[in-house]
Design an enzyme around this catalytic site. Structure first.
Site, mmCIF file in Angstrom:
data_model
loop_
_atom_site.group_PDB
_atom_site.id
_atom_site.type_symbol
_atom_site.label_atom_id
_atom_site.label_comp_id
_atom_site.label_asym_id
_atom_site.label_seq_id
_atom_site.Cartn_x
_atom_site.Cartn_y
_atom_site.Cartn_z
ATOM 1 C CG ASP A 1 18.150 -21.529 -40.069
ATOM 2 O OD1 ASP A 1 17.933 -23.164 -40.554
ATOM 3 O OD2 ASP A 1 18.951 -21.175 -39.291
ATOM 4 C CG ASP B 1 15.958 -16.980 -43.707
ATOM 5 O OD1 ASP B 1 17.355 -16.699 -42.959
ATOM 6 O OD2 ASP B 1 15.075 -16.869 -42.607
HETATM 7 C C1 XBP Z 1 18.564 -18.071 -38.533
HETATM 8 C C2 XBP Z 1 19.093 -18.786 -37.060
HETATM 9 C C3 XBP Z 1 20.565 -20.100 -37.002
HETATM 10 C C4 XBP Z 1 19.708 -20.558 -36.537
HETATM 11 C C5 XBP Z 1 20.742 -21.786 -36.005
HETATM 12 O O1 XBP Z 1 17.944 -16.567 -38.642
HETATM 13 O O2 XBP Z 1 19.288 -17.544 -36.267
HETATM 14 O O3 XBP Z 1 21.066 -19.229 -35.159
HETATM 15 O O4 XBP Z 1 18.859 -20.861 -35.829
HETATM 16 O O5 XBP Z 1 22.090 -22.101 -37.207
HETATM 17 P P1 XBP Z 1 17.635 -16.378 -39.944
HETATM 18 P P2 XBP Z 1 23.862 -21.857 -37.097
HETATM 19 O O6 XBP Z 1 17.156 -17.572 -40.077
HETATM 20 O O7 XBP Z 1 16.884 -15.104 -39.236
HETATM 21 O O8 XBP Z 1 19.398 -16.045 -40.713
HETATM 22 O O9 XBP Z 1 23.775 -22.872 -35.515
HETATM 23 O O10 XBP Z 1 24.716 -21.853 -38.231
HETATM 24 O O11 XBP Z 1 23.603 -20.159 -35.930
HETATM 25 MG MG MG Z 2 14.962 -17.215 -40.687
#
Ligand code: XBP
Ligand code: MG
Length: 256
Positions: free
Chosen positions: A18, A16
């Site tokens: 984020d 992952d």
């Molecule tokens: C990540 C997200 C994303 C980020 C923002 O989840 O939910 O929406 O918060 O990015 P994970 P965007 O780590 O579970 O993949 O604005 O591009 O959506």
């Molecule tokens: Mg995440």
């Protein structure tokens, strides 16, 4: 490489972005959402605590929409605002990533170097947008070390849906038994598990209190010589040595 070789050690790790590879939410995405609200002359500002609640909804556009629904805005209006503000937020965050404002989590660089050096195949499964994911990974780690990078552009059903993990496996040409996921959140864990992957969770301040039942290992960080990771759950008795390392991931592959 055959699928059976997965039992000898992890053939692939599906990561992952984020909250896992990078500390991007509190001082990255949240700041970009607020700037976009401000530029659009909208009165909304998300503080650190509120943003933690909003993270329950994956995907930035959906997150804005869910927030406006809480404020009882009509569906059509909030959909238009969510689309417009998120498009601008994406531009702002992409620029932040390009400028080096988003940092890797401690220990991540070392782990990736160790895995790559051992020939472990690396892939990305994220709910984030392609516009910023590619430049961010490239700047911090070198995008070419990831054999597959699956973003929301290719997997629009967002986590906890398993489609991003499934697509990453398909691109690697591997069955779930030959790979493991590393995630930071309950939504990420559910997505990885639904795709049939073993999953190590490395929590952060936003996710530490979530329910990680079913995780194969839970740590409070990647760890390293100066900051040993604390084990929060270790159902297989893997006993990582103060950090998440290749040997721990190999032993996980053997016990599954
Ligand atoms: C990540 C997200 C994303 C980020 C923002 O989840 O939910 O929406 O918060 O990015 P994970 P965007 O780590 O579970 O993949 O604005 O591009 O959506
Ligand atoms: Mg995440």
């Amino acid at each position: 490489m055959s699928a059976v070789a997965g039992r000898e050690g992890p053939l692939a790790i599906v990561l992952d972005v984020d909250g896992t590879l990078v500390d991007s939410e509190r001082d990255g995405h949240r700041v970009a959402f607020n700037r976009a609200f401000q530029e659009a002359d909208l009165p909304y500002r998300w503080d650190v605590e509120l943003y933690g609640e909003l993270l329950e909804v994956t995907g930035g556009e959906r997150r804005i929409d869910a927030y406006l629904r809480r404020r009882e805005m009509a569906a059509e209006e909030r959909a238009e605002i969510a689309r417009r503000v998120h498009a601008r937020k994406t531009e702002i965050f992409t620029e932040m990533a390009r400028q080096g404002e988003i940092q890797p989590r401690a220990g991540v660089g070392e782990l990736l170097d160790e895995l790559e050096g051992a020939g472990v195949r690396l892939a990305i499964a994220t709910t984030g947008g392609a516009a910023w994911v590619h430049p961010l990974l490239d700047r911090l780690f070198g995008a070419e070390r990831f054999e597959a990078i699956v973003t929301r552009a290719e997997a629009p059903e967002l986590k906890p849906d398993p489609s991003a993990h499934r697509l990453a496996l398909a691109r690697l040409g591997l069955p779930p038994s030959a790979a493991q996921a590393i995630e930071d959140s309950r939504n990420g864990l559910r997505a990885a598990k639904s795709a049939g992957l073993a999953c190590v969770v490395v929590v952060n301040d936003y996710t530490v209190d979530q329910d990680f039942a079913g995780a194969d290992l839970v740590l409070d960080g990647f760890g390293g010589p100066e900051d040993a990771a604390t084990v929060l759950s270790d159902p297989h008795g893997l006993e990582p040595p103060g950090r998440l390392d290749l040997d721990t991931l190999r032993r996980l592959a053997r016990v599954l």
